[in-house]
Design a protein around this motif. Structure first.
Motif: not given
Length: 60
Positions: A26-39, A16-24
């Motif tokens: 040498d990665a085979d897959f990248v999962v981007i996790v962001v909050p999703t509001n449910v009403y 897990a990282t907040l560094d986008a350059k590091a994430a992409y």
């Protein structure tokens, strides 16, 4: 389904990282996790997800 087959056969090295350059870098897959509001009406707000995907597309 193909991704699941690949992941089941491969030893996972998850990071897990907040560094986008590091994430992409040498990665085979990248999962981007962001909050999703449910009403209370069970509708979801995907605005944050759209912004995150657009930011990556734009190179942020």
């Amino acid at each position: 389904m193909i991704i699941l087959k690949i992941l089941c056969r491969k030893e996972l090295n998850l990071t897990a990282t907040l560094d986008a350059k590091a994430a992409y870098a040498d990665a085979d897959f990248v999962v981007i996790v962001v909050p999703t509001n449910v009403y209370s009406t069970n509708r979801i707000d995907v605005a944050t997800s759209k912004r995150a995907c657009f930011a990556r597309y734009m190179g942020c």
